[in-house]
Design an enzyme around this catalytic site. Structure first.
Site, PDB file in Angstrom:
ATOM      1  CG  ASN A  13      52.048  14.832  79.943  1.00  0.00           C
ATOM      2  OD1 ASN A  13      51.657  13.849  79.345  1.00  0.00           O
ATOM      3  ND2 ASN A  13      51.264  15.822  80.273  1.00  0.00           N
ATOM      4  CD  GLN A  46      47.064  15.539  79.840  1.00  0.00           C
ATOM      5  OE1 GLN A  46      48.199  15.217  80.251  1.00  0.00           O
ATOM      6  NE2 GLN A  46      46.888  16.367  78.821  1.00  0.00           N
ATOM      7  CB  CYS A  75      46.810  10.186  79.114  1.00  0.00           C
ATOM      8  SG  CYS A  75      48.145  11.235  79.751  1.00  0.00           S
ATOM      9  N   GLY A  76      49.319   8.502  77.140  1.00  0.00           N
ATOM     10  CA  GLY A  76      50.408   7.520  77.229  1.00  0.00           C
ATOM     11  C   GLY A  76      51.296   7.756  78.440  1.00  0.00           C
ATOM     12  CG  ASN A 158      45.121  10.540  72.056  1.00  0.00           C
ATOM     13  OD1 ASN A 158      45.723   9.647  71.449  1.00  0.00           O
ATOM     14  ND2 ASN A 158      45.732  11.365  72.870  1.00  0.00           N
ATOM     15  CG  HIS A 160      48.227  12.132  68.341  1.00  0.00           C
ATOM     16  ND1 HIS A 160      48.869  12.962  69.223  1.00  0.00           N
ATOM     17  CD2 HIS A 160      47.606  11.177  69.087  1.00  0.00           C
ATOM     18  CE1 HIS A 160      48.672  12.507  70.459  1.00  0.00           C
ATOM     19  NE2 HIS A 160      47.909  11.440  70.406  1.00  0.00           N
ATOM     20  CG  ASN A 192      46.247  15.520  71.303  1.00  0.00           C
ATOM     21  OD1 ASN A 192      46.226  16.236  72.304  1.00  0.00           O
ATOM     22  ND2 ASN A 192      45.407  14.500  71.139  1.00  0.00           N
ATOM     23  CD  GLU A 210      49.278  16.652  75.710  1.00  0.00           C
ATOM     24  OE1 GLU A 210      48.148  16.406  76.226  1.00  0.00           O
ATOM     25  OE2 GLU A 210      50.349  16.215  76.165  1.00  0.00           O
ATOM     26  NE  ARG A 211      41.472  15.739  72.196  1.00  0.00           N
ATOM     27  CZ  ARG A 211      40.785  14.641  71.877  1.00  0.00           C
ATOM     28  NH1 ARG A 211      39.818  14.704  70.975  1.00  0.00           N
ATOM     29  NH2 ARG A 211      41.112  13.456  72.415  1.00  0.00           N
ATOM     30  CB  CYS A 219      52.357  14.525  73.981  1.00  0.00           C
ATOM     31  SG  CYS A 219      50.758  13.850  73.493  1.00  0.00           S
ATOM     32  N   GLY A 220      52.909  11.333  75.456  1.00  0.00           N
ATOM     33  CA  GLY A 220      53.239   9.932  75.162  1.00  0.00           C
ATOM     34  C   GLY A 220      52.547   9.427  73.913  1.00  0.00           C
ATOM     35  CB  SER A 221      49.002   9.354  72.815  1.00  0.00           C
ATOM     36  OG  SER A 221      48.679  10.704  73.170  1.00  0.00           O
ATOM     37  N   GLY A 222      51.381  11.227  71.607  1.00  0.00           N
ATOM     38  CA  GLY A 222      51.912  12.021  70.493  1.00  0.00           C
ATOM     39  C   GLY A 222      53.241  11.474  70.000  1.00  0.00           C
TER      40      GLY A 222
HETATM   41  N1  LIG Z   1      45.620  16.007  75.282  1.00  0.00           N
HETATM   42  C1  LIG Z   1      45.361  14.605  74.937  1.00  0.00           C
HETATM   43  C2  LIG Z   1      45.283  13.721  76.206  1.00  0.00           C
HETATM   44  C3  LIG Z   1      46.637  13.572  76.912  1.00  0.00           C
HETATM   45  C4  LIG Z   1      47.679  12.945  76.027  1.00  0.00           C
HETATM   46  C5  LIG Z   1      49.130  13.061  76.508  1.00  0.00           C
HETATM   47  N2  LIG Z   1      49.382  13.788  77.700  1.00  0.00           N
HETATM   48  C6  LIG Z   1      49.831  11.698  76.491  1.00  0.00           C
HETATM   49  O1  LIG Z   1      50.783  11.484  77.259  1.00  0.00           O
HETATM   50  O2  LIG Z   1      49.445  10.847  75.637  1.00  0.00           O
HETATM   51  C7  LIG Z   1      44.016  14.548  74.180  1.00  0.00           C
HETATM   52  O3  LIG Z   1      43.211  15.459  74.348  1.00  0.00           O
HETATM   53  O4  LIG Z   1      43.812  13.580  73.437  1.00  0.00           O
END
Ligand SMILES: N[C@H](CCC[C@H](N)C(=O)O)C(=O)O
Length: 278
Positions: A13, A46, A75-76, A158, A160, A192, A210-211, A219-222
């Site tokens: 990412n 990002q 963004c994790g 964010n 998910h 996301n 991702e959004r 995607c860390g938060s994902g």
């Molecule tokens: N696209 C995500 C932001 C980046 C999240 C992702 N890259 C991560 O590592 O968490 C959003 O619009 O909420």
């Protein structure tokens, strides 16, 4: 004038990192899109802007912009890249750092093996504007042109949605991702969309549409949201390793309102400069 940046990634990412700890950086939407554009600009998922703290007890503020220029609050993978940048640049030598975004405060820790562990905070379950299927399991169903879709929904700062699938390589990530993102009646700020293939109670595979950026390699938060939904649905235990297309992330979640702890890599690729007009 010239803008200096550092190109980094966390499990594939990728990010353009701007150091605004000494001088304010107020990017225009055009500049953000240019930084994100893989043909006409630098190219990234990002743009991360690291700033001096605006509150006591915080080491750095941190703004996050998707490649389409939209600003978001989490963004994790980017949090781990921030840690690596801060240590490499000598902006701090504290073993633990607290960083604040528009929607979340996270604590991160540099590990001896070069990985970074992030306390991502507790998953917040989406307000039930989605017809709950089984209220106790945060399981939702909506009807779309592709038929009924069942998913879990969690926020890590964010939004998910997490769909369980039999084979992440055989799913129409973009088609289903876009159709869920278009449902602003269900996801007013878009969403996301994670596609989770459960291997066993400690392992899974994940792809995320991702959004604001489309499918990313990680995607860390994902990954945090998928680990939490999987555990809530009784498919995962408290520790899970998720394999994403760009690498592996380790998640720990004790359940309920405990934080999700995410451990993973962060790499610096190159530094550069780009001409821009204020
Ligand atoms: N696209 C995500 C932001 C980046 C999240 C992702 N890259 C991560 O590592 O968490 C959003 O619009 O909420």
């Amino acid at each position: 004038m010239k803008l200096s940046f550092t190109k980094m990634h966390g499990a594939g990412n990728d990010f353009v990192v701007i150091d605004a700890t000494r001088e304010r950086f107020r990017p225009t939407p055009d500049l953000l899109r240019r930084l994100g554009d893989r043909r006409f600009g630098v190219g990234c998922d990002q743009i991360l802007v690291i700033e001096a703290p605006s509150a006591p007890g915080i080491d750095f503020d941190y703004r996050i912009f998707n490649a389409d220029g939209s600003e978001v609050g989490q963004c994790g993978n980017g949090t781990r890249a921030l840690a690596r940048y801060v240590y490499e640049q000598g902006l701090s030598d504290k073993p633990r750092l607290r960083v604040q975004t528009a929607t979340a405060t996270m604590e991160l820790q540099r590990l001896d093996n070069g990985l970074v562990k992030v306390d991502m905070g507790a998953p917040r379950w989406q307000p039930a504007q989605i017809p709950l299927l089984l209220p106790q399991a945060e399981r939702y169903r909506i009807d779309t042109a592709d038929g009924a879709l069942e998913f879990g929904a969690a926020s890590m700062g964010n939004p998910h949605a997490v769909l369980c699938v039999a084979d992440v390589d055989a799913v129409d990530v973009e088609g289903i991702g876009r159709s869920l993102q278009a449902r602003r009646d269900v996801f007013p700020q878009s969403v996301n969309v994670g596609f989770l293939q459960v291997i066993d109670r400690e392992h899974g595979r994940l792809r995320v549409y991702e959004r604001g950026s489309g499918e990313t390699l990680a995607c860390g938060s994902g990954a945090c949201a998928a680990a939490a939904v999987g555990r809530l649905w009784g498919l995962f235990g408290p520790h899970v390793t998720l394999s994403l297309r760009g690498g592996e992330l380790n998640l720990e979640w004790a359940g309920a309102d405990a934080p999700v702890l995410m451990t993973g890599p962060a790499e610096t690729v190159f530094t550069g400069e780009i001409e821009w007009q204020r």
